[in-house]
Motif scaffolding. Structure first.
Motif, PDB file in Angstrom:
ATOM      1  N   PRO A  70       2.296   4.697 -11.458  1.00 36.16           N
ATOM      2  CA  PRO A  70       1.434   3.820 -10.643  1.00 36.16           C
ATOM      3  C   PRO A  70       1.900   2.367 -10.629  1.00 36.16           C
ATOM      4  O   PRO A  70       2.372   1.848 -11.646  1.00 36.16           O
TER       5      PRO A  70
ATOM      6  N   MET B 210       0.839  -1.213   0.000  1.00 38.60           N
ATOM      7  CA  MET B 210       0.000   0.000   0.000  1.00 38.60           C
ATOM      8  C   MET B 210       0.875   1.265   0.000  1.00 38.60           C
ATOM      9  O   MET B 210       0.632   2.188  -0.769  1.00 38.60           O
ATOM     10  N   TYR B 211       1.918   1.258   0.853  1.00 32.67           N
ATOM     11  CA  TYR B 211       2.800   2.429   0.918  1.00 32.67           C
ATOM     12  C   TYR B 211       3.496   2.673  -0.429  1.00 32.67           C
ATOM     13  O   TYR B 211       3.582   3.807  -0.900  1.00 32.67           O
TER      14      TYR B 211
ATOM     15  N   LEU C  50       1.048   4.107  -2.931  1.00 36.70           N
ATOM     16  CA  LEU C  50       0.762   5.531  -2.687  1.00 36.70           C
ATOM     17  C   LEU C  50       1.972   6.396  -3.020  1.00 36.70           C
ATOM     18  O   LEU C  50       1.835   7.487  -3.582  1.00 36.70           O
ATOM     19  N   ASP C  51       3.133   5.888  -2.678  1.00 37.38           N
ATOM     20  CA  ASP C  51       4.363   6.648  -2.922  1.00 37.38           C
ATOM     21  C   ASP C  51       4.626   6.808  -4.414  1.00 37.38           C
ATOM     22  O   ASP C  51       5.149   7.838  -4.855  1.00 37.38           O
TER      23      ASP C  51
ATOM     24  N   ILE D  38      -8.845   4.021  -2.103  1.00 32.09           N
ATOM     25  CA  ILE D  38      -8.623   5.460  -1.887  1.00 32.09           C
ATOM     26  C   ILE D  38      -9.609   6.279  -2.721  1.00 32.09           C
ATOM     27  O   ILE D  38     -10.230   7.229  -2.229  1.00 32.09           O
TER      28      ILE D  38
ATOM     29  N   LEU E 254       2.596   7.451  -6.622  1.00 30.38           N
ATOM     30  CA  LEU E 254       1.718   8.472  -7.228  1.00 30.38           C
ATOM     31  C   LEU E 254       2.245   9.894  -7.017  1.00 30.38           C
ATOM     32  O   LEU E 254       1.686  10.848  -7.552  1.00 30.38           O
ATOM     33  N   THR E 255       3.276  10.042  -6.211  1.00 32.78           N
ATOM     34  CA  THR E 255       3.706  11.401  -5.850  1.00 32.78           C
ATOM     35  C   THR E 255       4.745  11.964  -6.835  1.00 32.78           C
ATOM     36  O   THR E 255       5.435  11.216  -7.534  1.00 32.78           O
TER      37      THR E 255
ATOM     38  N   THR F 103      -5.423  -0.758  -3.435  1.00 28.75           N
ATOM     39  CA  THR F 103      -5.192   0.523  -2.743  1.00 28.75           C
ATOM     40  C   THR F 103      -5.839   1.688  -3.506  1.00 28.75           C
ATOM     41  O   THR F 103      -6.525   2.524  -2.911  1.00 28.75           O
ATOM     42  N   TYR F 104      -5.619   1.724  -4.819  1.00 28.27           N
ATOM     43  CA  TYR F 104      -6.166   2.844  -5.606  1.00 28.27           C
ATOM     44  C   TYR F 104      -7.694   2.853  -5.583  1.00 28.27           C
ATOM     45  O   TYR F 104      -8.319   3.907  -5.430  1.00 28.27           O
TER      46      TYR F 104
END
Lengths: 140, 206
Positions: B148, B112-113, B116-117, B161, B119-120, B157-158
């Motif tokens: 992604p 999950m981390y 999410l990471d 969210i 995407l930044t 996860t996506y």
């Protein structure tokens, strides 16, 4: 230009007040969560008692009744209101009931009882086949 | 102040002017957005007129406190009915999300981390010393673009969210409508029901 200046001043005010708005919104969000939990508890209790939690209250039911009664009263008044028509030719000023037929037609002339053989009722321009009412302009 | 401005070079003056213009534009934009929100709030608040008009006309509500409490009670109930499935969606999705990581990943949230990471953005802002202050001097250099993670952890996860975010935004929107109606009720209650000495001799409009 003046509008832009107004927007600028308002923008400054909103920026200054934004922490207040955010805090207020956060509190309301908390309240919404409490409302949700309360609503779920009520729904659960109602479900266990075999009822359904509905978005209805006593006052809105009363209002519905009042509105229905008012609509009924209006309808009754409309039904009772009979149009008054003045006719110059046939000296007829009678109330016309609904639905129109050959006997309550405004141009219907009473047969003269002294005349023998009795005069047949006159229906000027009256189409008995179609039961159509002649217009006043046609008569005139 | 004028001496300070004379001391500045032409490029510094240009920089200050550009910063001032950008700031003014941002403030004006905030003002416009605020006005739009205010207008929407007023429009949404008018919804209560639809049912409260009848209540006052048929004398079902005759005082200010009852007016406010009735609107509050009714709107809170409506708020619950309009938001319950959004809250339930969030709860169900969260349970499913944790169940997935519990069953298949043994509560290891690294996937999950990473998702999410990925995407930044990562930006490098060039800075310069400007009158003793370190200020941004140019457009940033992009060091890392979103990339992604397209595996099962990433999809889970996506999706989680995205759906939670949509539900949350819808709840906030409904909350905004609720606040607008309560505000309108507070404002209208006095106008509609509070005794007014100026209109004492006039027949009351019911």
């Amino acid at each position: 230009m003046l509008k832009l200046l107004t927007y600028f001043v308002n923008g400054l005010i909103y920026i200054v007040l934004s922490p207040y708005y955010l805090a207020k919104y956060a509190l309301h969000l908390l309240k919404t969560i409490i409302v949700f939990i309360g609503g779920e508890i009520i729904t659960l209790f109602n479900f266990l008692n075999g009822k359904k939690f509905r978005n209805i209250d006593e006052l809105s039911l009363k209002l519905e009744t009042c509105l229905r009664q008012e609509a009924l009263q209006k309808q009754t008044i409309q039904m009772q209101t009979i149009p008054q028509q003045n006719f110059t030719n046939g000296q007829i000023n009678q109330q016309m009931s609904y639905p129109p037929n050959q006997f309550n037609h405004p141009y219907y002339q009473q047969p003269n009882p002294t005349q023998y053989p009795p005069q047949q009722p006159q229906y000027p321009n009256y189409n008995q086949q179609t039961n159509e009412i002649p217009k006043q302009e046609d008569k005139l | 102040m004028s001496i300070f401005l004379i001391q500045l070079s032409e490029s510094d003056k240009k920089k200050i002017a550009i910063i001032a213009i950008i700031l003014a534009t941002v403030i004006v934009l905030i003002g416009i957005i605020g006005e739009l929100i205010k207008k929407r709030s007023e429009r949404e608040g008018e919804y209560i007129d639809g049912y409260m008009y009848g209540m006052i006309r048929f004398n079902l509500i005759t005082n200010v406190d009852k007016f406010k409490s009735y609107v509050k009670q009714r709107e809170e109930r409506s708020l619950y009915f309009d938001t319950r499935w959004k809250f339930r969606t969030i709860i169900i999705l969260t349970i499913l999300f944790f169940l997935y990581f519990y069953n298949f990943r043994n509560f290891d949230f690294t996937g999950m981390y990473n998702a999410l990471d990925s995407l930044t953005f990562e930006l490098y802002w060039p800075t310069e010393r400007f009158f003793g202050l370190t200020l941004i001097s140019d457009w940033p250099i992009v060091k890392k673009t979103p990339n992604p993670v397209l595996n099962l952890d990433g999809y889970v996860t996506y999706t989680y969210i995205l759906l939670v975010f949509i539900s949350f935004v819808l709840i906030l929107d409904r909350l905004f409508i609720h606040n607008a109606r309560i505000k309108r009720a507070k404002y209208v209650a006095h106008k509609a029901l509070a005794p007014n000495l100026e209109n004492l001799n006039q027949p009351r409009q019911v």
